[in-house]
Structure formats: C-alpha cells, structure tokens
Scaffold this active site. Structure first.
Site, short mmCIF file in Angstrom:
data_model
loop_
_atom_site.label_atom_id
_atom_site.label_comp_id
_atom_site.label_asym_id
_atom_site.label_seq_id
_atom_site.Cartn_x
_atom_site.Cartn_y
_atom_site.Cartn_z
N HIS A 158 0.81 -1.22 0.00
CA HIS A 158 0.00 0.00 0.00
C HIS A 158 0.84 1.27 0.00
CE1 HIS A 158 -4.07 -1.79 0.72
NE2 HIS A 158 -3.29 -2.81 1.01
N ASP A 366 3.61 9.47 -0.83
CA ASP A 366 2.42 8.72 -0.42
C ASP A 366 2.16 7.62 -1.43
OD1 ASP A 366 0.12 8.17 1.07
OD2 ASP A 366 -0.49 10.28 1.14
P1 ADQ Z 1 -3.02 6.34 4.70
O1 ADQ Z 1 -1.60 6.76 4.87
O2 ADQ Z 1 -3.80 6.23 5.94
O3 ADQ Z 1 -3.14 5.01 3.87
P2 ADQ Z 1 -4.92 7.63 2.75
O4 ADQ Z 1 -4.82 6.85 1.51
O5 ADQ Z 1 -5.10 9.08 2.48
O6 ADQ Z 1 -3.66 7.49 3.72
O7 ADQ Z 1 -6.17 7.09 3.55
C1 ADQ Z 1 -6.59 7.67 4.74
C2 ADQ Z 1 -8.04 7.28 5.01
O8 ADQ Z 1 -8.33 7.64 6.35
C3 ADQ Z 1 -9.02 8.00 4.10
O9 ADQ Z 1 -10.06 7.14 3.75
C4 ADQ Z 1 -9.51 9.15 4.99
O10 ADQ Z 1 -10.84 9.55 4.74
C5 ADQ Z 1 -9.42 8.55 6.37
N1 ADQ Z 1 -9.15 9.65 7.33
C6 ADQ Z 1 -8.06 10.41 7.42
N2 ADQ Z 1 -8.23 11.35 8.38
C7 ADQ Z 1 -9.45 11.17 8.88
C8 ADQ Z 1 -10.23 11.82 9.88
N3 ADQ Z 1 -9.76 12.86 10.56
N4 ADQ Z 1 -11.44 11.33 10.12
C9 ADQ Z 1 -11.91 10.28 9.45
N5 ADQ Z 1 -11.26 9.64 8.49
C10 ADQ Z 1 -10.04 10.08 8.21
C11 ADQ Z 1 -2.20 4.03 3.37
C12 ADQ Z 1 -1.11 4.59 2.45
C13 ADQ Z 1 -1.74 5.39 1.33
C14 ADQ Z 1 -2.74 4.50 0.56
C15 ADQ Z 1 -3.70 3.80 1.51
C16 ADQ Z 1 -4.56 2.76 0.80
O11 ADQ Z 1 -0.21 5.41 3.19
O12 ADQ Z 1 -0.74 5.87 0.43
O13 ADQ Z 1 -3.50 5.31 -0.32
O14 ADQ Z 1 -3.00 3.14 2.56
O15 ADQ Z 1 -3.80 1.86 0.08
#
Ligand code: ADQ
Length: 469
Positions: A158, A366
């Site tokens: 991921h 990311d």
């Molecule tokens: P993350 O590093 O966690 O994921 P991201 O892909 O942006 O990053 O996903 C975060 C998730 O958490 C999103 O669905 C977002 O809505 C939720 N989230 C964040 N802050 C929040 C808040 N304050 N309240 C509620 N929900 C919140 C890891 C990798 C990424 C990759 C994903 C999936 O680091 O690069 O995209 O896995 O593979």
C-alpha cells in the site's frame, strides 16, 4: 469459485453494530471481496496477551468471517512499533534519516511473521487464493511456502517502494526482497514504485524484468504490476449525499461566514508534509495580504502511532507552528488555521469536503492518497472545488488535472492556493470532470477485481515447474 483468504496486520471487517460509513473504504471493499468469494480475513485483533498462544478468534459479521490472534507486548514493540513503523515506514517513504535499524526489531518482525504463518496455514485449503497486505507482512509468503503451501499467493504493497539507492541502507535487504519471490503476484500502487522494485531486483539481485511483468531471479519468478487503489466510490457518494453529510456541510459553511475554506485531511504523519504545508500557507498569507481574512485553512489530523517517538515530535511541532502562524496573522474576527486533532465519521468528512472550495493535499511521499480521491468524489458538479495535490502522491499519476505542486516548495504551494482562488468556474468544472471520471471508474472494486483476477490467471507453482522442466 476459490475461497479468498485475506491477511493483513489488522482486521477491521464491517460490523453490523457500527454506525454506517464509520469504517474505512478499504475494509468495506475487502469485506465485499470476501463475501463474493467466501473465505476469511486473518490478522491481529488489536489486543495484547501475556503469552502468545496461537488461539484464533473466529467470528462472523455481515457475511464475512474474521480470524484474529492476540500478540505479546514484545511482538508489538519489535514488529509493529519497531520494524514496521520505525524501520520500513520511514525507509519506504524516502526518510532514511528517520529509519531505525535495530536487530531486535528485525528479529521481532521475523517472529511475528512466523506466528502469523503458523496460525493461518492450517486454515488454508488447497484451492484458496491467499492475498497478503502491506509492509508488515512482506516475508509471510515465504513463511507459508516453508510450511508447504502451494496455493496462489499475492502481495499488495500500500505504500511506495523506495529507490534502490535507499533500499540498500536496510541491513539484510537482499533477504527481504528475495523472500518476495515466493509470491505469485506482487502489486504496487503505481508504475513508479514498480519501476523502483524492478530496478532494485536488476541491480542488487542480478534479476531481470520482462515487458510482460515477469520478474525473474535465478529459477524464481513473480508477476509484478501496478494496481492503483481507489475509493469505494458508490459508498462514498452515498455518504456524501446523506443527511449527516448535508448537515456537516451546512455547519462548516455557516461557521466559515463567507470565508473560503481550504481543507487538509491526513493522519498525523511526517510523510503527509503537514509542516511544509503550514509553511506554504504562511507564505501565501505573507504574499497576498489582501487575501487575509478571506480564507482559512481547516487541517484535520487525528494522531496516529503515538507509541513511536517521531510521531510525538511531529505533533509537538505542528501544535507550535499552527499556534505561531495564528498568533502572527490572526485578527479579532479571523483565525487563519483551524487545526483539529480528531477523526470524523465518513459522512461528516464528505460534507466537510463539499463545503471547502479548495483541498490542499501535499504529502512528501504517499503510496496513493485516498483523501484526494474522496475530495473529488464529494464535490458539487455545478460548483466543484479545486484540488491542490502533491506530485509525490501516487494519486498524482492519475489525477493529472489537479494543481500539482512540489510539497517542499513554499512558493509553489502559495502560488497554487492563489491560482485556485482565482480559477474560473469553467476551468474548475473541466478539471474536476476529468478527475471524477477517473475516481469513479478506477474505484476500489476495479482494484480488487484486477488483483484477484491476476492471481486467478497466474499458473500454479506445479504448472510452472512442469512447464519449466
Ligand atoms: P493512509 O496513509 O492512511 O493510507 P490515505 O490513503 O489518504 O492514507 O487514507 C486515509 C483514510 O483515512 C481515508 O479514507 C480518509 O478519509 C481517512 N481519514 C483520514 N483522516 C481522517 C479523519 N480525521 N477522520 C476520518 N477519516 C479520516 C495508506 C497509504 C496510502 C494509501 C492507503 C490505501 O499510506 O498511500 O493510499 O493506505 O492503500
């Protein structure tokens, strides 16, 4: 149809008793895959135990079977807080300055992967497809092969894969990467990470990558490709149209009082570029004093991985920096940054995205970044907002109509905010439409179907051995 066995560090299958939409898109999508294929989801329960027993807690919720184990404190210190989050996470996000190399972490990582393999192997039947997730479990495929498994096994990373020149800073990197050749399919988020992996294999292991995606080292081969992850589009759009989302949107708009909100939503992690973002926004306020009082930055950043020191440090720095910027620029009736350290249910988050005419998503690195895709999905088609996105997020390779910026450059962030504020409606609609089509078509369902069918289509170990004999 074969059963699907999903293995990840944590298991978070949807529960009937949880408020709708409160769970992450990935958990919902994997649960849907498990319902389609039957099967189970295996991983750590999130609980600690005094002594590891290998006891499996089997449960069934909403058509999904979960199998979880508890881990010892030492396991969590060395494997989860240690090797996974203090060694691999920083290294794979290009931060070798933050990566800690400690023999006990590597030992704990190996031990927990063995524990996973020992407990899950007896649950796997000969025809099952096995899908392992993420950097916590890189050697698991090899561990399962060592226990005699001949199934098709896939691995999806991921997060980014670092360039070979950084990867070699990891002690015993060759062993870790060689263990990945035990998989049949390896998936990366983007062609860029795939390219880095192939380059590493060619440079460090003397292997060879072919145009058809086969990567070979000696007599071992694996199919490696990019499978960009998407959001659960239909679930997210439904959440964005829910009464909860409408209420959240109205609440934020009312409190904005005609000021234009710039939203950032991230786990509080150094890879997300929050400090650099605050500096970029500060530069914008310095350069455009006519815009002061007209905009504000809403940064939502719930803390994560509190047991790792670097996360405490970044949290303190952000508290300090947001306070300093607010102190420097605030007026009696205006505060430039609203900095919020809590999570929100998905529907509320969708409402906030819709209320904000600009999103500022600027990770330093990311794997993908799903927040960027969620922002696009939540917009009003008649009056969509502008996405400012780091060129170093995996999502930038798909969302080319965002305003792409170098997240290290204060000037680029400042200029992008200014351009977003000035952008005519026609251009906003044109850019948004292109991104919306991509987010809709390349959603999480397409992602998991693509990966599962790659596993189904690859020859079994036996067929491959017979062909090569
Ligand atoms: P993350 O590093 O966690 O994921 P991201 O892909 O942006 O990053 O996903 C975060 C998730 O958490 C999103 O669905 C977002 O809505 C939720 N989230 C964040 N802050 C929040 C808040 N304050 N309240 C509620 N929900 C919140 C890891 C990798 C990424 C990759 C994903 C999936 O680091 O690069 O995209 O896995 O593979």
């Amino acid at each position: 149809m074969s059963r699907l066995i999903v293995i990840s560090n944590r298991v978070s299958a949807p529960r009937g008793d949880s408020p709708s939409g409160a769970q992450g898109g990935l958990s919902v999508a994997l649960a849907a895959a498990l319902r389609d294929h039957r099967g189970l989801w295996f991983g750590w329960s999130g609980e600690k135990t005094d002594e590891f027993t290998g006891h499996i807690d089997l449960q069934r919720h909403d058509g999904v079977t979960t199998a979880t184990i508890d881990l010892e404190e030492q396991d969590l210190d060395e494997y989860y807080n240690g090797y996974a989050n203090r060694t691999l996470w920083p290294l794979f996000h290009y931060r070798i300055d933050l990566a800690e190399y400690d023999r006990s972490f590597a030992g704990g990582y190996e031990r927990v992967n063995e524990r996973f393999a020992d407990t899950v192997a007896p649950l796997i039947e000969p025809d099952d497809l096995v899908w392992v997730h993420d950097y916590h479990l890189i050697p698991l495929g090899q561990q399962l092969r060592d226990r005699g498994l001949k199934n098709r096994i896939g691995f999806f990373l991921h997060i980014p894969w670092p360039p070979a020149r950084l990867m070699v800073s990891l002690p015993f990197h060759e062993g870790l990467v060689l263990s990945m050749l035990a998989y049949d399919v390896i998936g990366f988020q983007t062609e860029e990470w795939l390219e880095s992996f192939r380059h590493y294999v060619e440079r460090e292991l003397g292997g060879h990558g072919s145009d058809d995606g086969t990567i070979r080292v000696g007599d071992r081969s694996v199919h490696a490709a990019a499978y960009p992850i998407g959001i659960d589009f239909s679930e997210f759009v439904a959440a964005a149209n829910s009464p909860e989302a409408r209420a959240a949107c109205a609440r934020l708009k009312a409190s904005a009082d005609e000021k234009r909100a710039i939203i950032g939503v991230d786990r509080l992690d150094y890879s997300k570029g929050l400090e650099e973002r605050f500096f970029g926004y500060r530069r914008f306020l310095e350069e455009h004093d006519d815009c002061r009082g007209q905009v504000f930055l809403l940064q939502i950043a719930p803390p994560s991985r509190g047991e790792v020191d670097t996360y405490e440090i970044i949290r303190e720095r952000l508290d300090e920096l947001s306070g300093r910027i607010n102190g420097e620029f605030a007026e009696v009736d205006w505060v430039p940054i609203r900095y919020v350290n809590q999570g929100y249910p998905r529907a509320e988050l969708a409402g906030f995205y819709r209320a904000c005419p600009i999103a500022l998503i600027t990770p330093l690195r990311d794997g993908m970044n799903l927040v960027a895709k969620e922002y696009v999905a939540a917009q009003d088609p008649e009056d969509p907002g502008v996405l400012i996105l780091s060129r170093f997020a995996g999502a930038a390779l798909q969302l080319k109509d965002a305003l792409l910026v170098n997240p290290y450059s204060k000037e680029e962030i400042s200029d992008a905010i200014h351009n977003a504020l000035k952008m005519p409606l026609e251009e906003r609609i044109r850019r948004w439409r292109a991104m919306y089509e991509c987010v809709k078509n390349e959603d999480v369902v397409a992602w998991r179907k693509g990966f599962v069918s790659a596993m189904q289509n690859c020859p079994t170990r036996e067929t491959r051995a017979a062909n090569e004999a």
